[in-house]
Motif scaffolding. Structure first.
Motif, short mmCIF file in Angstrom:
data_model
loop_
_atom_site.label_atom_id
_atom_site.label_comp_id
_atom_site.label_asym_id
_atom_site.label_seq_id
_atom_site.Cartn_x
_atom_site.Cartn_y
_atom_site.Cartn_z
N ASN A 307 -8.91 7.83 1.88
CA ASN A 307 -7.63 9.25 1.88
C ASN A 307 -6.43 9.39 1.52
O ASN A 307 -6.03 9.86 1.45
N THR A 308 -6.91 7.95 0.16
CA THR A 308 -5.50 8.20 -0.72
C THR A 308 -6.03 9.12 -2.25
O THR A 308 -6.97 8.02 -2.97
N ALA A 309 -4.97 9.72 -2.53
CA ALA A 309 -5.09 10.37 -3.31
C ALA A 309 -3.96 9.66 -4.92
O ALA A 309 -3.46 9.42 -4.15
N MET A 310 -4.80 9.18 -5.82
CA MET A 310 -3.71 8.71 -7.50
C MET A 310 -4.31 8.75 -8.27
O MET A 310 -5.42 9.37 -8.29
N GLN A 311 -3.37 8.98 -9.61
CA GLN A 311 -4.36 8.42 -11.08
C GLN A 311 -3.94 7.07 -11.68
O GLN A 311 -2.78 6.91 -11.22
N ILE A 439 0.64 7.44 -6.49
CA ILE A 439 0.08 7.21 -5.77
C ILE A 439 0.52 8.42 -4.94
O ILE A 439 1.96 9.04 -5.19
N TYR A 440 -0.69 9.48 -4.84
CA TYR A 440 0.07 10.47 -3.94
C TYR A 440 -0.43 10.45 -1.88
O TYR A 440 -1.56 11.01 -1.88
N ASP A 441 0.64 9.92 -1.68
CA ASP A 441 0.11 9.60 -0.05
C ASP A 441 1.37 8.92 0.54
O ASP A 441 1.36 8.01 0.12
N HIS A 442 1.39 9.60 2.00
CA HIS A 442 2.73 9.15 2.49
C HIS A 442 2.47 7.85 3.08
O HIS A 442 2.90 7.88 3.76
N ARG A 443 0.93 7.61 3.73
CA ARG A 443 0.81 6.71 4.76
C ARG A 443 0.77 5.30 3.75
O ARG A 443 1.77 4.07 4.19
#
Length: 488
Positions: A307-311, A439-443
């Motif tokens: 569930n982690t969005a990233m580039q 990384i675009y994920d608060h967790r």
């Protein structure tokens, strides 16, 4: 006697004039930014003759032929998917300013400047300890069935380096495709024969872009500083660790080693695989060794718990844009509450320096953690100079006391983060080949921030008053090293 001294005086004057003319010609014949130009002029004019020896190691750029090898190599750009994502972002209703809007602009930046694919469903694990990292990495390598791609700045001929080599030899003997790409300067002392048995077993190993011997190609700059491992196209590693005993805290000079590395399962691995293929194809000399058929290296990946969005974003002297630096600027300028940074080398250019100043004076909580000890004297003194300057602007500066801090992380507002190989310095922005995960994920960002908080317990706050307590001699070394910062 008078005639002898007169001759010596004219000879010395001639040497100085020739040195000055040669310095001007040497520096201005290559395109570089104005700060680096003046820094090299300072070195070449203040240290006659010896300055040119230093320039031979630090100042010469890679030949156009070598850079063209990287530019001309077919890179898997995933162009179709990236173009589709761009259209989706353009057609989305524009929200009011929110963190979603920040995500959107940062993502679009990397799609534009690096054709970086946004992968939305990744499983990410964070490692800060070398023993744990390499235990997991070696387990994953042992389980690989089809391909093992390894790229590091440093792979030493020591205990952990030999463990890795032995494992790779075992996998090559099993029929798994094994390719190792290393930097010849970063892996100094490791001869090509180190990989002879691996090659005999069907594996591949080659130095990045440069010649096989540093005797004939002794450029210190423009190195492959990337750290990439891709296994079966499904599992990827990226971060700050290299392969060497010092990275496991086994070298007394550095003590415990504190770094940050990511293990990624999911579509973001495609970006790492793409970069490895491009670097590999640019480095090998024989067509038969190049990777021609790409499809097998990009399998379908299903990650139920991802569930982690990233580039993943790569930059280097082969491109006009300083892509990772632009990403850092984007994150810093997007911050609304706090900016927390860990870097072993704090030598920012004016754009990064001003962005941090603006943030600090805008009431944003800016914290930067650096090591308490040097691994490169001039670099560390320049780091101290900029740490002092930023402390005077309201930035909280920490020096990590429990060993050597080598992590390269940025955390923004508990929402976005960057982890990779790029430091906050000129070398990473302009001179080296680097790769970072954004990384675009608060967790995941929250985990990185909790690691930062834990590191504070092993750190010392360097206030302006504490900086002022440093000796005049130390301050002089800091100021002098700052003058050389564009070329350190």
């Amino acid at each position: 006697m008078d005639l002898t001294w007169e001759i010596i005086r004219w000879v010395l004057l001639g040497i100085i004039i020739i040195n000055e003319l040669a310095a001007i010609f040497t520096v201005f014949r290559e395109k570089r930014d104005i700060a680096a130009t003046w820094a090299w002029l300072l070195v070449l004019t203040l240290i006659p003759v010896v300055g040119f020896i230093i320039y031979a190691f630090l100042g010469r750029k890679p030949t156009h032929r070598r850079l063209d090898r990287i530019k001309s190599q077919t890179r898997l750009k995933l162009k179709e998917a990236v173009d589709r994502q761009r259209k989706q972002f353009r057609n989305m209703p524009k929200p009011r300013f929110s963190i979603a809007q920040v995500y959107r602009r940062t993502i679009m930046l990397f799609q534009s400047i690096d054709e970086s694919f946004l992968s939305r469903h990744n499983q990410v694990d964070i490692f800060t300890n070398g023993d744990q990292l390499f235990a997991q990495m070696f387990d994953d390598i042992a389980a690989a069935k089809k391909s093992i791609h390894v790229e590091f700045y440093t792979i030493y001929n020591d205990q952990i380096g030999n463990q890795l080599r032995t494992l790779l030899e075992q996998k090559a003997a099993e029929g798994v495709e094994v390719r190792v790409l290393y930097d010849s300067w970063g892996s100094m002392g490791v001869k090509p024969s180190f990989y002879a048995n691996l090659r005999d077993l069907g594996g591949y190993a080659t130095p990045f872009l440069m010649t096989r011997s540093n005797i004939f190609d002794f450029r210190i700059n423009y190195r492959d500083h990337r750290k990439i491992v891709v296994l079966d196209g499904k599992i990827g590693y990226v971060g700050g660790f290299n392969v060497g005993d010092q990275y496991l805290g086994r070298v007394p000079k550095f003590g415990p080693w504190r770094d940050t590395h990511l293990r990624v399962v999911g579509g973001a691995v495609f970006g790492m695989q793409r970069q490895f293929i491009g670097d590999w194809n640019a480095s090998v000399k024989k067509d038969a060794s190049r990777i021609i058929h790409y499809h097998p290296y990009f399998p379908e990946i299903k990650v139920p718990n991802g569930n982690t969005a990233m580039q993943t974003v790569a930059s280097g002297p082969d491109g006009e844009l300083e892509k990772i630096k632009m990403g850092y600027l984007r994150l810093i300028n997007a911050a609304q509450d706090h900016i927390w940074i860990q870097t072993p080398y704090l030598i920012p250019d004016d754009s990064i320096l001003d962005a941090l100043r603006v943030a600090a004076h805008s009431g944003i909580d800016v914290r930067i953690m650096i090591p308490c000890k040097p691994d490169h004297p001039f670099v560390y003194r320049a780091t101290q100079y900029y740490a002092r300057a930023l402390a005077n602007e309201g930035v909280t500066i920490y020096t990590y006391q429990r060993g050597f801090l080598h992590a390269k992380t940025i955390m923004i507002d508990g929402r976005m983060a960057s982890v990779g190989s790029a430091n906050l310095d000129f070398r990473s922005f302009k001179l080296n080949f680097e790769i970072n995960a954004f990384i675009y994920d608060h967790r995941i960002t929250d985990q990185l921030e909790q690691i930062f908080v834990n590191d504070i317990r092993n750190s010392r706050v360097m206030t302006p008053a504490r900086f002022n307590e440093q000796s005049r001699w130390l301050q002089f070394k800091q100021y002098f090293s700052r003058l050389l910062s564009p070329i350190l």
